[in-house]
Design an enzyme around this catalytic site. Structure first.
Site, PDB file in Angstrom:
ATOM      1  NE  ARG A   1      -1.198   2.067   3.145  1.00 22.69           N
ATOM      2  CZ  ARG A   1      -0.145   2.699   3.662  1.00 22.69           C
ATOM      3  NH1 ARG A   1       0.487   3.650   2.988  1.00 22.69           N
ATOM      4  NH2 ARG A   1       0.297   2.401   4.874  1.00 22.69           N
TER       5      ARG A   1
ATOM      6  CD  GLU B   1       2.478   9.920   4.927  1.00 22.83           C
ATOM      7  OE1 GLU B   1       2.172  11.082   5.271  1.00 22.83           O
ATOM      8  OE2 GLU B   1       2.642   9.568   3.756  1.00 22.83           O
TER       9      GLU B   1
ATOM     10  CG  PHE C   1       7.145  13.160  -0.486  1.00 25.30           C
ATOM     11  CD1 PHE C   1       6.482  14.137  -1.224  1.00 25.30           C
ATOM     12  CD2 PHE C   1       7.207  13.311   0.901  1.00 25.30           C
ATOM     13  CE1 PHE C   1       5.896  15.242  -0.603  1.00 25.30           C
ATOM     14  CE2 PHE C   1       6.632  14.414   1.529  1.00 25.30           C
ATOM     15  CZ  PHE C   1       5.974  15.381   0.769  1.00 25.30           C
ATOM     16  N   GLY C   2      11.055  13.239  -0.757  1.00 26.54           N
ATOM     17  CA  GLY C   2      12.139  13.412   0.201  1.00 26.54           C
ATOM     18  C   GLY C   2      11.913  14.576   1.146  1.00 26.54           C
TER      19      GLY C   2
ATOM     20  CG  LEU D   1       3.199  14.923   4.651  1.00 30.83           C
ATOM     21  CD1 LEU D   1       3.865  15.230   5.989  1.00 30.83           C
ATOM     22  CD2 LEU D   1       3.781  13.639   4.083  1.00 30.83           C
ATOM     23  CG  ASN D   2      -3.448  17.153   5.384  1.00 31.56           C
ATOM     24  OD1 ASN D   2      -2.940  16.817   6.452  1.00 31.56           O
ATOM     25  ND2 ASN D   2      -3.782  18.402   5.111  1.00 31.56           N
TER      26      ASN D   2
ATOM     27  CB  THR E   1      12.275  12.046   6.724  1.00 30.52           C
ATOM     28  OG1 THR E   1      10.858  12.014   6.865  1.00 30.52           O
ATOM     29  CG2 THR E   1      12.940  11.641   8.019  1.00 30.52           C
TER      30      THR E   1
ATOM     31  CD1 TRP F   1      14.906   7.378   8.556  1.00 33.53           C
ATOM     32  CD2 TRP F   1      14.428   5.244   8.102  1.00 33.53           C
ATOM     33  NE1 TRP F   1      15.542   6.595   9.490  1.00 33.53           N
ATOM     34  CE2 TRP F   1      15.262   5.270   9.234  1.00 33.53           C
ATOM     35  CE3 TRP F   1      13.997   4.001   7.626  1.00 33.53           C
ATOM     36  CZ2 TRP F   1      15.666   4.120   9.899  1.00 33.53           C
ATOM     37  CZ3 TRP F   1      14.402   2.852   8.280  1.00 33.53           C
ATOM     38  CH2 TRP F   1      15.224   2.916   9.410  1.00 33.53           C
ATOM     39  CB  ILE F   2      13.512   8.524   0.766  1.00 32.86           C
ATOM     40  CG1 ILE F   2      14.081   9.721   1.571  1.00 32.86           C
ATOM     41  CG2 ILE F   2      12.599   8.988  -0.358  1.00 32.86           C
ATOM     42  CD1 ILE F   2      13.057  10.506   2.392  1.00 32.86           C
TER      43      ILE F   2
HETATM   44  P1  TGC Z   1       3.510  24.557  11.741  1.00 36.00           P
HETATM   45  O1  TGC Z   1       3.964  25.952  12.004  1.00 36.00           O
HETATM   46  O2  TGC Z   1       2.461  23.947  12.600  1.00 36.00           O
HETATM   47  O3  TGC Z   1       2.993  24.449  10.222  1.00 36.00           O
HETATM   48  C1  TGC Z   1       3.755  24.983   9.164  1.00 36.00           C
HETATM   49  C2  TGC Z   1       2.760  25.377   8.106  1.00 36.00           C
HETATM   50  O4  TGC Z   1       2.115  24.177   7.632  1.00 36.00           O
HETATM   51  C3  TGC Z   1       0.701  24.282   7.843  1.00 36.00           C
HETATM   52  N1  TGC Z   1       0.266  22.932   8.186  1.00 36.00           N
HETATM   53  C4  TGC Z   1      -0.577  22.220   7.445  1.00 36.00           C
HETATM   54  N2  TGC Z   1      -1.220  22.484   6.311  1.00 36.00           N
HETATM   55  C5  TGC Z   1      -2.008  21.544   5.799  1.00 36.00           C
HETATM   56  N3  TGC Z   1      -2.155  20.329   6.375  1.00 36.00           N
HETATM   57  C6  TGC Z   1      -1.500  20.002   7.506  1.00 36.00           C
HETATM   58  N4  TGC Z   1      -1.624  18.793   8.037  1.00 36.00           N
HETATM   59  C7  TGC Z   1      -0.685  20.970   8.100  1.00 36.00           C
HETATM   60  N5  TGC Z   1       0.124  20.995   9.194  1.00 36.00           N
HETATM   61  C8  TGC Z   1       0.695  22.200   9.241  1.00 36.00           C
HETATM   62  C9  TGC Z   1       0.522  25.280   8.947  1.00 36.00           C
HETATM   63  O5  TGC Z   1      -0.745  25.862   8.898  1.00 36.00           O
HETATM   64  C10 TGC Z   1       1.638  26.269   8.634  1.00 36.00           C
HETATM   65  O6  TGC Z   1       1.206  27.063   7.563  1.00 36.00           O
HETATM   66  P2  TGC Z   1       1.658  28.619   7.470  1.00 36.00           P
HETATM   67  O7  TGC Z   1       0.950  29.119   6.256  1.00 36.00           O
HETATM   68  O8  TGC Z   1       1.211  29.240   8.747  1.00 36.00           O
HETATM   69  O9  TGC Z   1       3.153  28.568   7.331  1.00 36.00           O
HETATM   70  O10 TGC Z   1       4.786  23.647  11.585  1.00 36.00           O
HETATM   71  P3  TGC Z   1       5.722  23.021  12.676  1.00 36.00           P
HETATM   72  O11 TGC Z   1       7.102  23.136  12.156  1.00 36.00           O
HETATM   73  O12 TGC Z   1       5.419  23.557  14.036  1.00 36.00           O
HETATM   74  O13 TGC Z   1       5.335  21.439  12.586  1.00 36.00           O
HETATM   75  C11 TGC Z   1       4.116  20.974  12.898  1.00 36.00           C
HETATM   76  C12 TGC Z   1       4.116  19.426  12.867  1.00 36.00           C
HETATM   77  C13 TGC Z   1       4.976  18.848  13.959  1.00 36.00           C
HETATM   78  C14 TGC Z   1       2.683  19.003  13.105  1.00 36.00           C
HETATM   79  C15 TGC Z   1       4.600  18.914  11.494  1.00 36.00           C
HETATM   80  O14 TGC Z   1       5.930  19.202  11.319  1.00 36.00           O
HETATM   81  C16 TGC Z   1       4.390  17.442  11.273  1.00 36.00           C
HETATM   82  O15 TGC Z   1       3.321  17.011  10.855  1.00 36.00           O
HETATM   83  N6  TGC Z   1       5.434  16.566  11.503  1.00 36.00           N
HETATM   84  C17 TGC Z   1       5.398  15.175  11.112  1.00 36.00           C
HETATM   85  C18 TGC Z   1       6.345  14.931   9.957  1.00 36.00           C
HETATM   86  C19 TGC Z   1       5.813  13.921   8.992  1.00 36.00           C
HETATM   87  O16 TGC Z   1       4.666  13.533   8.975  1.00 36.00           O
HETATM   88  N7  TGC Z   1       6.659  13.495   8.085  1.00 36.00           N
HETATM   89  C20 TGC Z   1       6.248  12.582   7.040  1.00 36.00           C
HETATM   90  C21 TGC Z   1       7.339  12.393   6.026  1.00 36.00           C
HETATM   91  S1  TGC Z   1       6.748  11.611   4.532  1.00 36.00           S
HETATM   92  C22 TGC Z   1       6.516  10.026   4.967  1.00 36.00           C
HETATM   93  O17 TGC Z   1       6.621   9.639   6.076  1.00 36.00           O
HETATM   94  C23 TGC Z   1       6.122   9.095   3.879  1.00 36.00           C
HETATM   95  S2  TGC Z   1       5.987   7.464   4.414  1.00 36.00           S
HETATM   96  C24 TGC Z   1       5.562   6.573   3.049  1.00 36.00           C
HETATM   97  C25 TGC Z   1       4.078   6.382   2.892  1.00 36.00           C
HETATM   98  O18 TGC Z   1       3.305   7.317   3.068  1.00 36.00           O
HETATM   99  O19 TGC Z   1       3.628   5.265   2.565  1.00 36.00           O
HETATM  100  P1  FAD Z   2      11.804  11.155  15.669  1.00 31.39           P
HETATM  101  O1  FAD Z   2      11.233  12.420  15.169  1.00 31.39           O
HETATM  102  O2  FAD Z   2      13.235  11.120  16.057  1.00 31.39           O
HETATM  103  O3  FAD Z   2      10.914  10.651  16.884  1.00 31.39           O
HETATM  104  C1  FAD Z   2      11.352   9.634  17.785  1.00 31.39           C
HETATM  105  C2  FAD Z   2      10.289   9.484  18.880  1.00 31.39           C
HETATM  106  O4  FAD Z   2      10.142  10.747  19.570  1.00 31.39           O
HETATM  107  C3  FAD Z   2       8.917   9.144  18.327  1.00 31.39           C
HETATM  108  O5  FAD Z   2       8.248   8.294  19.198  1.00 31.39           O
HETATM  109  C4  FAD Z   2       8.206  10.488  18.292  1.00 31.39           C
HETATM  110  O6  FAD Z   2       6.795  10.392  18.385  1.00 31.39           O
HETATM  111  C5  FAD Z   2       8.788  11.173  19.519  1.00 31.39           C
HETATM  112  N1  FAD Z   2       8.729  12.631  19.410  1.00 31.39           N
HETATM  113  C6  FAD Z   2       9.310  13.434  18.503  1.00 31.39           C
HETATM  114  N2  FAD Z   2       9.000  14.726  18.742  1.00 31.39           N
HETATM  115  C7  FAD Z   2       8.174  14.727  19.813  1.00 31.39           C
HETATM  116  C8  FAD Z   2       7.495  15.743  20.556  1.00 31.39           C
HETATM  117  N3  FAD Z   2       7.580  17.028  20.211  1.00 31.39           N
HETATM  118  N4  FAD Z   2       6.734  15.381  21.603  1.00 31.39           N
HETATM  119  C9  FAD Z   2       6.598  14.055  21.945  1.00 31.39           C
HETATM  120  N5  FAD Z   2       7.218  13.049  21.293  1.00 31.39           N
HETATM  121  C10 FAD Z   2       7.986  13.380  20.246  1.00 31.39           C
HETATM  122  N6  FAD Z   2       9.949  10.134   5.138  1.00 31.39           N
HETATM  123  C11 FAD Z   2       9.873  10.783   3.953  1.00 31.39           C
HETATM  124  O7  FAD Z   2      10.103  11.981   3.876  1.00 31.39           O
HETATM  125  N7  FAD Z   2       9.546  10.113   2.815  1.00 31.39           N
HETATM  126  C12 FAD Z   2       9.295   8.787   2.799  1.00 31.39           C
HETATM  127  O8  FAD Z   2       8.989   8.214   1.750  1.00 31.39           O
HETATM  128  C13 FAD Z   2       9.390   8.063   4.032  1.00 31.39           C
HETATM  129  N8  FAD Z   2       9.222   6.719   4.057  1.00 31.39           N
HETATM  130  C14 FAD Z   2       9.478   6.027   5.219  1.00 31.39           C
HETATM  131  C15 FAD Z   2       9.488   4.636   5.200  1.00 31.39           C
HETATM  132  C16 FAD Z   2       9.793   3.920   6.353  1.00 31.39           C
HETATM  133  C17 FAD Z   2       9.883   2.430   6.296  1.00 31.39           C
HETATM  134  C18 FAD Z   2      10.013   4.610   7.559  1.00 31.39           C
HETATM  135  C19 FAD Z   2      10.288   3.841   8.829  1.00 31.39           C
HETATM  136  C20 FAD Z   2       9.997   5.982   7.586  1.00 31.39           C
HETATM  137  C21 FAD Z   2       9.758   6.712   6.420  1.00 31.39           C
HETATM  138  N9  FAD Z   2       9.830   8.098   6.390  1.00 31.39           N
HETATM  139  C22 FAD Z   2       9.724   8.782   5.205  1.00 31.39           C
HETATM  140  C23 FAD Z   2      10.263   8.835   7.584  1.00 31.39           C
HETATM  141  C24 FAD Z   2       9.151   9.047   8.609  1.00 31.39           C
HETATM  142  O9  FAD Z   2       8.246  10.002   8.174  1.00 31.39           O
HETATM  143  C25 FAD Z   2       9.806   9.428   9.920  1.00 31.39           C
HETATM  144  O10 FAD Z   2      10.451   8.258  10.416  1.00 31.39           O
HETATM  145  C26 FAD Z   2       8.820   9.964  10.931  1.00 31.39           C
HETATM  146  O11 FAD Z   2       8.320  11.214  10.529  1.00 31.39           O
HETATM  147  C27 FAD Z   2       9.413  10.074  12.353  1.00 31.39           C
HETATM  148  O12 FAD Z   2      10.654  10.674  12.323  1.00 31.39           O
HETATM  149  P2  FAD Z   2      11.917   9.989  13.085  1.00 31.39           P
HETATM  150  O13 FAD Z   2      11.970   8.580  12.643  1.00 31.39           O
HETATM  151  O14 FAD Z   2      13.078  10.843  12.850  1.00 31.39           O
HETATM  152  O15 FAD Z   2      11.521   9.974  14.600  1.00 31.39           O
END
Ligand code: TGC
Ligand code: FAD
Length: 402
Positions: A107, A381, A146-147, A256-257, A149, A179-180
């Protein structure tokens, strides 16, 4: 039968017995779907049953992707519909559910290619970028990644250190991503980088000089997925590589949403897969008094709990889809659903693993792989903590990230 496991039935070996509701659709949601949606469910379910489940555990054991998986997914035609914008959110969700009934990693290929790459280009790309990439990405002739992280910035992507600098000819990119998903297979990468301190996105062909990748090996989870590191050393890209709509980190979050929405449906599929395999196993496994293990109240209680959780996961997913279709979906609603459904799915997988006894830890069955793969889904995510903080902020008005 593998010599190391004791006698037990294989998945789907049994037929329902009299009075048994042999379904995971307890609220008859399947009756609500259109003909097209049912056809999409059937198509992916057949694909998973015929092409994935027979070999995925062997692939998992040797840490490799299923053979020709990209081409096979491309042939289903689903990503083409995403590329030309003709796939509605509910059908997309149902498709994610069916893929993840087979494998979370499977998925994920669809989520990354579909929501994170095709979706991001559709929402933020220039006409030229759309013209160049959407068709080959839709057919899977080109793979995207999608890069966002980085090694030191996962949950907090706004701290990223990858940089873009303006040059006469375009931009030069430096940094690393970690982790991409599909990172070493990709033909094109969406690279999020800071330009003058503001996060932007660049569409970078992976054969650009200075761009390199390396597989992350040795994972316990997502062993059937390509996960890579990306390295950018003085990568020169033309002006046209900048994605004009991706003006800030908010655009990454908006992308991401959509992927998180797919996960909400997907993990309901993983939970269904666990439930079905476990029920089938226990209906046919006899201990004490020559009766199936499912005759015991303790075991029925666990199935009743799982049935209620799977039903609530699917109702949440369906409601999210309706809000999305209406254009009313808010980020904190996605967070609630991602947090809840991932946690529930992993609890269900763990429960099923336990109920299957020793065979529950063997790769002759799918349950162990589903469980370890869900560990990744819980983390990527946005981790469970991050989604609870997003929800906490929505409830209290107070951001509590730092
Ligand atoms: P913050 O100041 O809260 O937000 C920055 C700007 O972004 C806007 N925003 C959003 N807009 C739309 N949808 C959302 N879910 C949004 N979340 C935030 C926000 O309104 C703001 O806009 P503006 O115009 O005011 O600049 O940002 P922050 O730096 O304090 O971070 C907030 C936090 C921690 C929630 C955010 O950084 C976060 O969601 N962290 C998690 C990172 C994450 O999800 N990484 C995913 C990487 S990709 C991946 O994992 C792919 S896995 C492969 C697969 O999907 O199968
Ligand atoms: P960290 O941010 O180091 O977090 C470690 C722990 O601390 C977690 O339990 C977390 O919840 C906790 N933590 C962190 N901050 C806080 C806080 N403020 N308060 C309380 N607890 C907190 N990323 C991409 O960009 N593209 C991809 O395609 C992608 N694919 C992935 C595929 C796999 C198999 C995996 C494992 C990861 C992938 N990722 C990708 C990365 C993924 O999005 C990150 O692993 C994820 O966002 C968490 O980041 P981290 O692993 O650095 O954990």
């Amino acid at each position: 039968m593998n010599a190391t496991t004791h006698s037990a039935p294989k998945q789907n070996a049994s037929k329902p017995i009299k009075g048994q509701t042999y379904t995971t659709d307890f609220f008859d949601l399947d009756e609500d779907w259109t003909e097209e949606q049912r056809a999409a469910i059937d198509q992916v379910r057949r694909f998973v049953d015929n092409e994935i489940l027979p070999t995925i555990n062997e692939d998992h054991n040797v840490e490799k992707l299923p053979d020709d998986i990209m081409a096979k997914i491309g042939q289903l035609g689903i990503l083409e519909m995403l590329a030309d914008g003709t796939l509605d959110p509910i059908t997309y969700g149902l498709i994610c559910r069916e893929f993840e009934r087979g494998s979370s990693a499977l998925r994920s290929i669809v989520s990354v290619q579909g929501s994170l790459v095709i979706g991001c280009i559709r929402d933020n790309g220039s006409d030229e970028q759309k013209e160049r990439w959407l068709k080959p990405l839709g057919s899977m002739e080109a793979v995207g990644c999608f890069g966002l992280t980085e090694p030191d910035f996962g949950s907090n992507p706004s701290g990223m250190v990858t940089r873009a600098e303006k040059t006469d000819k375009g931009y030069v990119l430096n940094g690393a991503k970690c982790w991409i998903t599909s990172g070493t297979l990709a033909h094109v990468a969406i690279i999020w980088a800071k330009l003058d301190g503001v996060v932007k996105a660049f569409l970078v062909p992976t054969d650009t000089p200075g761009f390199d990748s390396a597989a992350i090996k040795g994972k316990w989870s997502f062993r059937t997925s390509d996960t890579g590191q990306l390295f950018l050393a003085d990568v020169e890209v033309p002006e046209s590589a900048l994605m004009p709509g991706a003006k800030s980190l908010g655009r990454a979050m908006a992308t991401l949403n959509n992927a998180r929405y797919g996960i909400v449906w997907g993990v309901a599929g993983a939970a269904r897969g666990c439930f079905e395999e476990c029920l089938d196993y226990l209906q046919n496994r006899v201990q004490f008094d020559n009766r199936p293990l499912t005759c015991h109240q303790l075991i029925q209680n666990k199935f009743a709990w799982m049935a209620a959780e799977i039903t609530s996961m699917e109702l949440i997913a369906k409601r999210l889809g309706e809000l999305k279709l209406d254009g009313r979906l808010k980020p904190h609603q996605v967070s609630l659903a991602k947090m809840n459904n991932c946690r529930k799915a992993i609890e269900i997988a763990r429960t099923c693993r336990e109920l299957m006894g020793a065979n529950g830890i063997h790769s002759e069955y799918h349950i162990g792989r589903r469980l370890v793969d869900l560990e990744t889904v819980l983390t990527y995510e946005g981790t469970e903590h991050i989604h609870s903080l997003i929800l906490g902020q929505a409830i209290t008005g107070i951001p509590a990230y730092s």
